[in-house]
Design a protein around this motif. Structure first.
Motif, PDB file in Angstrom:
ATOM      1  N   VAL A 148      49.687  19.514  -2.485  1.00 38.96           N
ATOM      2  CA  VAL A 148      48.551  20.545  -2.089  1.00 38.96           C
ATOM      3  C   VAL A 148      49.555  21.887  -1.928  1.00 38.96           C
ATOM      4  O   VAL A 148      50.599  21.774  -1.246  1.00 38.96           O
ATOM      5  N   SER A 149      49.287  23.166  -2.553  1.00 41.35           N
ATOM      6  CA  SER A 149      49.938  24.256  -2.096  1.00 41.35           C
ATOM      7  C   SER A 149      48.793  25.395  -1.629  1.00 41.35           C
ATOM      8  O   SER A 149      47.727  25.476  -2.347  1.00 41.35           O
ATOM      9  N   GLY A 150      49.100  26.217  -0.771  1.00 39.59           N
ATOM     10  CA  GLY A 150      48.202  27.099  -0.660  1.00 39.59           C
ATOM     11  C   GLY A 150      48.737  28.485   0.223  1.00 39.59           C
ATOM     12  O   GLY A 150      49.701  28.260   0.615  1.00 39.59           O
ATOM     13  N   SER A 151      47.724  29.393   0.445  1.00 39.27           N
ATOM     14  CA  SER A 151      48.571  30.683   0.875  1.00 39.27           C
ATOM     15  C   SER A 151      47.033  31.472   1.283  1.00 39.27           C
ATOM     16  O   SER A 151      45.987  31.137   0.803  1.00 39.27           O
ATOM     17  N   ALA A 152      47.384  32.501   2.298  1.00 44.06           N
ATOM     18  CA  ALA A 152      46.200  33.406   2.482  1.00 44.06           C
ATOM     19  C   ALA A 152      46.197  34.465   1.452  1.00 44.06           C
ATOM     20  O   ALA A 152      47.346  35.191   0.941  1.00 44.06           O
ATOM     21  N   PHE A 153      45.156  35.029   1.213  1.00 45.01           N
ATOM     22  CA  PHE A 153      45.173  36.402   0.391  1.00 45.01           C
ATOM     23  C   PHE A 153      44.261  37.358   0.870  1.00 45.01           C
ATOM     24  O   PHE A 153      43.586  37.406   2.238  1.00 45.01           O
ATOM     25  N   GLU A 157      42.331  25.559   7.592  1.00 48.83           N
ATOM     26  CA  GLU A 157      42.371  25.874   9.046  1.00 48.83           C
ATOM     27  C   GLU A 157      43.848  26.535   9.623  1.00 48.83           C
ATOM     28  O   GLU A 157      43.734  27.441  10.034  1.00 48.83           O
ATOM     29  N   LYS A 158      44.718  25.666   8.925  1.00 48.11           N
ATOM     30  CA  LYS A 158      46.166  26.210   9.327  1.00 48.11           C
ATOM     31  C   LYS A 158      46.440  27.511   8.865  1.00 48.11           C
ATOM     32  O   LYS A 158      47.027  28.345   9.586  1.00 48.11           O
ATOM     33  N   ILE A 159      46.270  27.597   7.519  1.00 49.12           N
ATOM     34  CA  ILE A 159      46.483  28.874   6.767  1.00 49.12           C
ATOM     35  C   ILE A 159      45.738  29.976   7.440  1.00 49.12           C
ATOM     36  O   ILE A 159      46.206  31.052   7.776  1.00 49.12           O
ATOM     37  N   LEU A 160      44.309  29.676   7.759  1.00 46.36           N
ATOM     38  CA  LEU A 160      43.467  30.928   8.206  1.00 46.36           C
ATOM     39  C   LEU A 160      43.967  31.118   9.690  1.00 46.36           C
ATOM     40  O   LEU A 160      43.972  32.317   9.931  1.00 46.36           O
ATOM     41  N   THR A 161      44.209  30.424  10.579  1.00 38.34           N
ATOM     42  CA  THR A 161      44.798  30.619  11.792  1.00 38.34           C
ATOM     43  C   THR A 161      46.254  31.160  11.904  1.00 38.34           C
ATOM     44  O   THR A 161      46.332  32.118  12.705  1.00 38.34           O
ATOM     45  N   THR A 162      47.077  30.769  11.130  1.00 37.56           N
ATOM     46  CA  THR A 162      48.311  31.269  11.071  1.00 37.56           C
ATOM     47  C   THR A 162      48.652  32.128  10.310  1.00 37.56           C
ATOM     48  O   THR A 162      49.792  33.038  10.649  1.00 37.56           O
ATOM     49  N   ALA A 204      50.211  31.411   7.548  1.00 36.92           N
ATOM     50  CA  ALA A 204      51.402  31.039   6.836  1.00 36.92           C
ATOM     51  C   ALA A 204      51.044  30.133   5.501  1.00 36.92           C
ATOM     52  O   ALA A 204      49.883  29.293   5.987  1.00 36.92           O
ATOM     53  N   GLY A 205      51.648  30.058   4.515  1.00 41.49           N
ATOM     54  CA  GLY A 205      51.154  29.148   3.484  1.00 41.49           C
ATOM     55  C   GLY A 205      51.761  27.740   3.595  1.00 41.49           C
ATOM     56  O   GLY A 205      52.795  27.667   4.408  1.00 41.49           O
ATOM     57  N   VAL A 206      51.461  26.964   2.688  1.00 43.69           N
ATOM     58  CA  VAL A 206      52.149  25.467   2.428  1.00 43.69           C
ATOM     59  C   VAL A 206      52.290  25.527   0.909  1.00 43.69           C
ATOM     60  O   VAL A 206      51.898  25.943   0.175  1.00 43.69           O
ATOM     61  N   ARG A 207      53.563  24.709   0.929  1.00 43.65           N
ATOM     62  CA  ARG A 207      54.111  24.438  -0.654  1.00 43.65           C
ATOM     63  C   ARG A 207      54.292  23.128  -0.922  1.00 43.65           C
ATOM     64  O   ARG A 207      55.035  22.473  -0.035  1.00 43.65           O
ATOM     65  N   ASP A 208      53.800  22.399  -1.758  1.00 39.37           N
ATOM     66  CA  ASP A 208      54.030  20.983  -2.320  1.00 39.37           C
ATOM     67  C   ASP A 208      53.830  20.122  -1.176  1.00 39.37           C
ATOM     68  O   ASP A 208      54.780  19.231  -0.989  1.00 39.37           O
TER      69      ASP A 208
END
Length: 818
Positions: free
Chosen positions: A560-565, A533-538, A540-544
């Motif tokens: 967890v690591s993630g990003s928008a594509f 939800e944070k990635i879809l909203t902002t 911005a990705g997260v790392r480690d």
């Protein structure tokens, strides 16, 4: 020129032009030469008639009437010659005379008859009101007419017999010759016969135009590259004749009704009744054409009537089924067999080397067949250039050239009847070969056009099938790849639905894929849902990012690591998460910490041994003196007090060591960092003294309350202190300093030791990396992990020969939160 002469001239010019056109289109083809011989006999007939129309002398008029009748009698011979050249592609002159022996004999008899006295009795010049010279015929004219009627009957039956025993182009050409002869001879014979019966020579005025019917039908059937089947042509002709007849009757009726209606309003009804009739006809043309086409369709319908619209509709259904290349080939071939009544379909597909090779055949060959065409072959060049189908008959009708002759050889080598190109993006992708029909009929113009449309659709469908296959293979590959990964993968689209949930993700979360994929992301564990939800909203990705997944049975630590594509247009498509189960890593880190703790305990024990030895020496000394001084009460009191102090001192030293060595589970609690630093300093105090190191502390931070595990921070600081002591062999200074940095507290541990090289500095926190002769290189790696677990940062600055500084930063908490 009068009207009769104009009609003759039009017929003569039209006949001559068609004859030369057919001959020049392919002067080496026997049928073309045969047609020219037919037009030559009709040219002589029309030419004699034209001269006859200019004669004023009764004697010359009678002569040219005989010549005209003679050349007309040679027309059946010309038809027979044409029939012979159609049936026999190559025929010697001797064989030709033999086959035509009866026609030659009958034609010679007709020549004699036309010049006899029993044929024409008299002739006179036409009057001012007449166009055709009045002629009196004898009984020989009856024989003459019987000859023509017999010729027509003979042609009908011989044409029917030939057409029944043959197929392909020969059958079609014979049918068109039969159609032309019947139409032309019937028109000519009946006009002349009615003129004689009714005694009105003016009816024979239009006889010269009958040759155009014969020429038109036969020229179309022989010289046109792509023709309609004879029944289809006859159907259209009948349809248009019926429509003309219907509209004519309709015009007459409307004009009659209009004249009776308008006479009540105007005196002269001609204009208004004609206008009404014209309007009625104009509005009736389209429905009349539809009705007559439908009527003629049923009139000439056969067991297999080719319907272009139905074929294209069925083709659309076939190509709508997106499937594999092989399945599409089977569906397409079956459709072609049914729709076009062909015996076999073969598909030659272009390869990477440009060669068109056998790709699919239906029905399959009884034995292995390797059909192929090079990209430079004549047939391929012709199909690519004209982008239209080519049949055996089409190639035979085309004017000979190197390319056409080569295409004929290619077609004969393949044994096919039709070659159709399949194009996409104006590029030839495939050559479709059709073999003879089961009925041995030709592939006419409608079928060829339908074939080209269907084959072009095939190319598009093949492209779609290849894309479908590539997508399916890619999907399988991606599924295998995703399920082979040791990390969990979750993809969520912009509509917040889960699209990917691999095998490892199922294992870590204990959730089945059918409950997650294509469902709302709310079905994911809460920790993952929050990150997505944070990635879809902002965006911005997260790392480690370290967190825990609650599976219901236990809490699984994950990183967890993630990003928008985004798509190629930049459109936001969703979010991707990659997470790993850290349970095993956490256990390994715990074992490493225990190992490091034991290593540190060994180092600390060596220093504490001296610290414990001092009180023990004091106790031993007093114990040895006790028997002698037992009676001295002052001595006893001093002894008891001293022993108690020294034992408490030893107990405190041992407790500090036990607290450090105890493998307690990490527990974050509010603690004061300065207290931990002071305790860590006491643990290494003896080592500092033994190594003649000067200790400096500057705990200047006013606020130092943090959320931490005191024992783990203690272990980290002791590791820094011990490394600093070991780096200063000849003494030096060890300084500890704290300071505030916004909402964090900074700790600097500085030494004046040997320092680190730039290369060693990069690996200082790597597990098992060490610059010492003894040791396993785990201490600083463990310390780095502990600081990260406490949401802190750590880095090192070092310069060879000057010393090293460890910078640690930990987040502060507000004392109000306690």
């Amino acid at each position: 020129m009068n009207l009769f002469q104009i009609i003759i001239f039009i017929g003569l010019i039209g006949n001559t032009v068609l004859g030369l056109f057919v001959l020049l289109s392919n002067p080496k083809r026997a049928a073309n030469i045969g047609f020219f011989s037919l037009t030559l006999s009709m040219m002589l007939w029309l030419g004699s008639m034209f001269f006859c129309s200019y004669q004023h002398s009764p004697r010359m008029l009678l002569f040219w009437i005989r010549q005209t009748s003679m050349f007309a009698g040679l027309i059946p011979l010309g038809v027979s010659i044409l029939k012979l050249t159609i049936v026999h592609d190559s025929l010697s002159l001797r064989r030709g005379f033999y086959e035509l022996r009866y026609w030659l004999l009958v034609s010679f008899s007709i020549i004699i008859l036309c010049h006899s006295s029993v044929f024409v009795l008299s002739a006179s010049n036409p009057t001012a009101s007449e166009l055709v010279p009045p002629t009196e015929y004898g009984w020989g004219f009856i024989v003459y007419m019987a000859f023509f009627i017999g010729a027509i009957i003979n042609f009908i039956f011989s044409f029917w017999r030939i057409a029944k025993g043959r197929g392909g182009a020969q059958k079609t050409e014979i049918q068109f010759l039969q159609l032309g002869c019947v139409a032309s001879f019937i028109i000519g014979v009946f006009l002349i016969a009615f003129a004689e019966i009714l005694g009105d020579q003016e009816l024979s005025l239009f006889v010269p135009l009958s040759v155009l019917a014969l020429d038109g039908f036969v020229a179309y059937g022989i010289a046109t590259r792509r023709i309609l089947a004879a029944p289809e042509v006859l159907q259209r002709v009948v349809s248009y004749l019926l429509m003309c007849l219907y509209l004519s009757v309709l015009y007459i009726c409307a004009e009659w009704v209009g004249s009776h209606i308008f006479r009540w309003f105007v005196i002269d009804t001609t204009y208004f009744s004609g206008l009404l009739a014209a309007l009625v006809v104009a509005f009736s043309v389209v429905p009349a054409q539809r009705w007559m086409q439908r009527f003629s369709y049923h009139l000439f319908s056969s067991s297999h009537q080719f319907d272009v619209d139905q074929v294209l509709e069925e083709a659309g259904h076939v190509f709508q089924e997106v499937s594999t290349d092989e399945t599409l080939m089977a569906l397409f071939s079956g459709f072609i067999i049914r729709a076009f009544q062909t015996t076999r379909v073969v598909l030659l597909k272009v390869g990477a080397d440009g060669v068109f090779r056998h790709h699919y055949a239906f029905p399959e060959w009884g034995e292995k067949t390797d059909l192929s065409l090079s990209s430079q072959s004549s047939l391929v060049e012709l199909v690519r250039r004209d982008a239209e189908p080519f049949t055996e008959d089409t190639l035979e009708r085309m004017r000979p050239s190197i390319l056409v002759n080569g295409a004929r050889r290619d077609m004969r080598a393949l044994g096919a009847s039709v070659a159709v190109g399949s194009f996409t993006h104006k590029k030839l992708q495939m050559v479709v070969l059709l073999y003879p029909k089961t009925s041995r009929a030709i592939y006419d113009l409608r079928e060829q056009k339908a074939l080209q449309l269907v084959c072009n659709q095939l190319a598009v469908a093949l492209e779609n099938a290849n894309l479908y296959t590539a997508v399916q293979n890619g999907k399988i590959y991606n599924e295998i790849l995703l399920d082979s990964l040791t990390s969990g993968i979750v993809a969520v689209d912009d509509a917040r639905q889960v699209t990917v949930f691999n095998q490892r993700a199922q294992t870590i979360t204990h959730l089945p894929v059918e409950d997650i994929v294509n469902e709302s992301m709310e079905q994911l564990p809460a920790a993952l849902t929050e990150i997505v939800e944070k990635i879809l909203t902002t965006g911005a990705g997260v790392r480690d990012y370290d967190t825990f997944i609650d599976t219901g049975e236990d809490r699984v630590p994950v990183r967890v690591s993630g990003s928008a594509f985004h798509g190629h247009t930049g459109k936001h498509l969703g979010a991707l998460l990659v997470f790993s189960d850290m349970t095993l890593l956490r256990k390994m880190e715990e074992r490493i910490r225990r190992t490091d703790r034991l290593s540190s305990i060994g180092t600390l024990s060596a220093g504490m041994a001296h610290e414990i030895r001092n009180p023990l020496v004091t106790i031993k000394t007093f114990t040895e003196l006790l028997p002698e001084q037992y009676g001295n009460q002052e001595f006893r009191e001093t002894f008891f007090d001293l022993v108690d102090q020294e034992v408490q001192r030893i107990d405190a030293i041992v407790n500090r060591l036990l607290n450090f060595a105890r493998p307690a589970k990490a527990s974050l609690k509010p603690v004061y960092l300065h207290d931990i630093i002071e305790n860590s300093i006491r643990l290494v105090e003896q080592q500092v003294i033994n190594n003649k190191i000067q200790l400096q502390t500057n705990l200047a931070a006013e606020h130092h309350l943090i959320l931490a595990d005191a024992e783990q921070i203690n272990q980290t600081l002791v590791n820094f202190f011990l490394n600093a002591i070991q780096a200063m062999d000849l003494g030096g200074t060890l300084s500890v300093e704290t300071m505030l940095n916004k909402s964090a507290i900074c700790i600097d541990v500085r030494d004046t030791g040997c320092g680190l090289s730039e290369e060693h500095e990069k690996h200082i926190f790597d597990p098992f990396f060490t610059t010492k002769e003894s040791g396993v290189g785990l201490g600083l790696s463990v310390s780095h992990g502990i600081i990260q677990e406490h949401q802190g940062t750590i880095h090192v600055d070092s310069e060879p020969g000057k010393g090293t500084v460890f910078h640690v930063e930990l987040p502060l908490i507000d004392e109000k939160e306690i």
